[in-house]
Design an enzyme around this catalytic site. Structure first.
Site, PDB file in Angstrom:
ATOM      1  CG  ASP A   1      -4.500  -2.933   7.682  1.00 50.18           C
ATOM      2  OD1 ASP A   1      -3.700  -2.147   7.149  1.00 50.18           O
ATOM      3  OD2 ASP A   1      -5.538  -3.306   7.123  1.00 50.18           O
ATOM      4  CG  HIS A   2       1.296  -1.175   6.311  1.00 50.24           C
ATOM      5  ND1 HIS A   2       0.877  -2.132   5.415  1.00 50.24           N
ATOM      6  CD2 HIS A   2       1.584  -0.088   5.550  1.00 50.24           C
ATOM      7  CE1 HIS A   2       0.927  -1.641   4.186  1.00 50.24           C
ATOM      8  NE2 HIS A   2       1.356  -0.401   4.235  1.00 50.24           N
ATOM      9  CG  HIS A  24      -3.955  -2.258   3.248  1.00 49.37           C
ATOM     10  ND1 HIS A  24      -3.547  -2.657   4.489  1.00 49.37           N
ATOM     11  CD2 HIS A  24      -3.003  -2.710   2.393  1.00 49.37           C
ATOM     12  CE1 HIS A  24      -2.399  -3.314   4.401  1.00 49.37           C
ATOM     13  NE2 HIS A  24      -2.059  -3.369   3.131  1.00 49.37           N
TER      14      HIS A  24
HETATM   15  C1  BG6 Z   1       0.919  -4.344   1.351  1.00 48.60           C
HETATM   16  C2  BG6 Z   1       0.669  -5.142   0.108  1.00 48.60           C
HETATM   17  O1  BG6 Z   1       0.131  -4.797   2.408  1.00 48.60           O
HETATM   18  O2  BG6 Z   1       0.631  -2.980   1.106  1.00 48.60           O
HETATM   19  C3  BG6 Z   1       1.481  -4.604  -1.047  1.00 48.60           C
HETATM   20  O3  BG6 Z   1       0.988  -6.499   0.327  1.00 48.60           O
HETATM   21  C4  BG6 Z   1       1.239  -3.123  -1.218  1.00 48.60           C
HETATM   22  O4  BG6 Z   1       1.178  -5.291  -2.248  1.00 48.60           O
HETATM   23  C5  BG6 Z   1       1.419  -2.386   0.091  1.00 48.60           C
HETATM   24  O5  BG6 Z   1       2.166  -2.641  -2.185  1.00 48.60           O
HETATM   25  C6  BG6 Z   1       0.996  -0.944  -0.029  1.00 48.60           C
HETATM   26  O6  BG6 Z   1       1.372  -0.249   1.124  1.00 48.60           O
HETATM   27  P1  BG6 Z   1       1.693   1.307   1.063  1.00 48.60           P
HETATM   28  O7  BG6 Z   1       1.940   1.669   2.481  1.00 48.60           O
HETATM   29  O8  BG6 Z   1       2.905   1.444   0.179  1.00 48.60           O
HETATM   30  O9  BG6 Z   1       0.490   1.964   0.472  1.00 48.60           O
END
Ligand code: BG6
Length: 487
Positions: A181-182, A244
């Site tokens: 989960d980044h 997230h």
């Molecule tokens: C991803 C989603 O996991 O996270 C995207 O699939 C989203 O739809 C993105 O735009 C958001 O990541 P960040 O790091 O830009 O907030």
């Protein structure tokens, strides 16, 4: 004596994630001297490329997407690590060339391998199976290791996540599996734990005696772009909430683990999820608001009569001693006014106020805001006396911490840098375990079902999302808050 080889095998190497995130992050790690010398990177996908052609394809993307400096010299030195093998993991014998390459490069030494699945989710199970069938899943000796990194989405509901875990765990042991989960790779998300558990000041107040409610907002200004087809089958709950937003919630709500380790963190996160009720169909419908941005149905890949929510607001509760009675309001959406991820802790008001307030002035009770992005910061709002007024006047003041001013020489890295570095080092603390993923889906499933039964409210592009979300909070005398925007 040089260390045994480490190979990072990227499945889905010709895809977007590889070009935009993985290679730029690896390049940056290399520039910072954080990649082991013995690390090779092998891209795998069906398209045929030579090593040279693959490197040439990645160079401009890295230059464009890297967070930090790019230089031709450091790229050339990094690119030496990068190789390419064509392979179709879905076909019998499709990994033979990869196996031959790895065996040759390892030359009989106990090689260490990280398999990164950056492919379409329906291939996660088949690739894990194929790796095992070709004898590539189990390490041949104690010094060797095999790890499997899996991108999101991990399933599309509890049943599919459970089935996927089952397949993967037939071939790999749980401790070999790194589910991404980044958001957990973001410095400011990890800083929530540091803020809470490396300070004594806030933790005594971090409970239902002092906190009125918590808000978590992840708003994006972008639309679905070229991902309409994926998004229309996914929607904001699967795309953002199940992973997230719920992960952010666990960091805010969990008890202090004894150590910063994968096992202890996962246990504490799971306890939070266990304390969150799984809504019945009726409760789910009562606790959510869904919206869709104007024009969404005209996006490429989106059904013209789509009811997929691109925005949602949900109220959760956590039924344990610490949080009983404290609502957690979560919202997220695309095509909104701001790109902003923020956690707001609204403290309770003082039990009694000795200062007479002028008519119409309401006391703003203490608030704490953790700005995850884009202005990575923390804000603490408190009351001060406005000087030199005829009568007593109170005003809110903001005590602020900003990463960019406190750490001017250490720009916030791309979250994949942290995650790749940890996966190479064997630290799974910032990756998700099988049980927490399944429970997160269990919590989301009734909400997804309720959303499917409702008609999303249309909201204007560039707005704060569905107006119903404001009305929802107004019913309990509250409103959505943001302190980040001050900065
Ligand atoms: C991803 C989603 O996991 O996270 C995207 O699939 C989203 O739809 C993105 O735009 C958001 O990541 P960040 O790091 O830009 O907030």
């Amino acid at each position: 004596m040089s260390a045994n080889p480490i190979t990072l095998v990227i499945f889905g190497a010709s895809g977007d994630l590889t070009a935009r995130k993985l290679i730029p992050s690896l390049y940056n790690l290399d520039r910072k001297g954080r990649l082991p010398d013995e690390l090779r990177i092998v891209g795998v996908s069906r398209t045929a490329f030579t090593d040279e052609a693959f490197r040439e394809k990645l160079a401009p993307a890295t230059k464009e997407f890297v967070k930090g400096e790019w230089s031709a010299e450091s790229w050339t030195s990094f690119a030496d690590r990068v190789h390419y093998i064509a392979g179709d993991a879905g076909a019998a014998g499709g990994l033979d060339a990869l196996k031959a390459d790895l065996d040759k490069a390892e030359g009989g030494t106990p090689g260490r391998r990280l398999y990164y699945l950056s492919v379409s989710p329906e291939l996660y199970g088949p690739i894990a199976t194929r790796l095992n069938e070709s004898g590539m899943a189990s390490p041949p000796s104690e010094e060797a290791w095999r790890r499997l990194v899996i991108e999101k989405p991990f399933g599309k509901d509890r049943a599919t996540a459970k089935a996927l875990n089952k397949t993967i765990l037939q071939h790999f042991r749980e401790e070999q599996v790194y589910r991404i989960d980044h958001y957990l790779g973001k410095e400011t998300v990890q800083n929530i734990l540091v803020f809470r558990f490396a300070n004594t000041l806030f933790e005594p107040l971090w409970n239902n005696n002092f906190i009125d409610h918590v808000q978590i907002t992840v708003s994006e200004s972008v639309k679905v772009g070229s991902r309409g087809d994926y998004y229309d089958h996914s929607g904001v709950f699967r795309d953002m909430f199940q992973n997230h937003l719920l992960q952010l919630l666990t960091f805010v709500a969990m008890e202090s683990p004894a150590r910063f380790s994968a096992e202890t963190l996962r246990n504490e996160k799971l306890k939070v999820f266990d304390a969150m009720p799984v809504y019945s169909a009726g409760e789910a419908a009562e606790h959510l608001v869904v919206g869709q941005y104007a024009g969404y149905r005209g996006e490429k890949g989106v059904a013209p009569d789509s009811r997929t929510p691109t925005f949602a607001a949900v109220e959760f509760s956590i039924d344990n001693w610490r949080w009983r009675g404290v609502p957690f309001f979560l919202r997220s959406g695309k095509a909104m006014k701001d790109r902003l991820s923020e956690v707001v802790i609204q403290f309770r008001c003082p039990p009694h106020l000795m200062f007479p307030l002028p008519p119409g002035q309401m006391l703003t009770c203490n608030r704490l805001s953790i700005c995850v992005q884009p202005d990575e910061s923390i804000h603490l709002d408190f009351q001060t006396k406005v000087p030199d007024r005829e009568t007593m006047r109170l005003a809110s003041s903001d005590m602020e911490f900003h990463y960019k001013t406190s750490y001017p020489d250490a720009p916030i890295p791309e979250s994949y840098e942290r995650l790749l570095q940890d996966a190479i080092a064997g630290d799974a603390s910032l990756f998700m375990g099988s049980a927490e993923i399944e429970r997160a889906w269990e919590i989301m499933d009734p909400l997804i079902a309720a959303a499917e039964r409702s008609q999303p409210e249309e909201y204007a592009v560039g707005s704060d999302g569905a107006a119903g979300a404001d009305a929802y909070l107004a019913r309990s005398g509250r409103s959505w808050l943001s302190l980040c925007q001050h900065g």
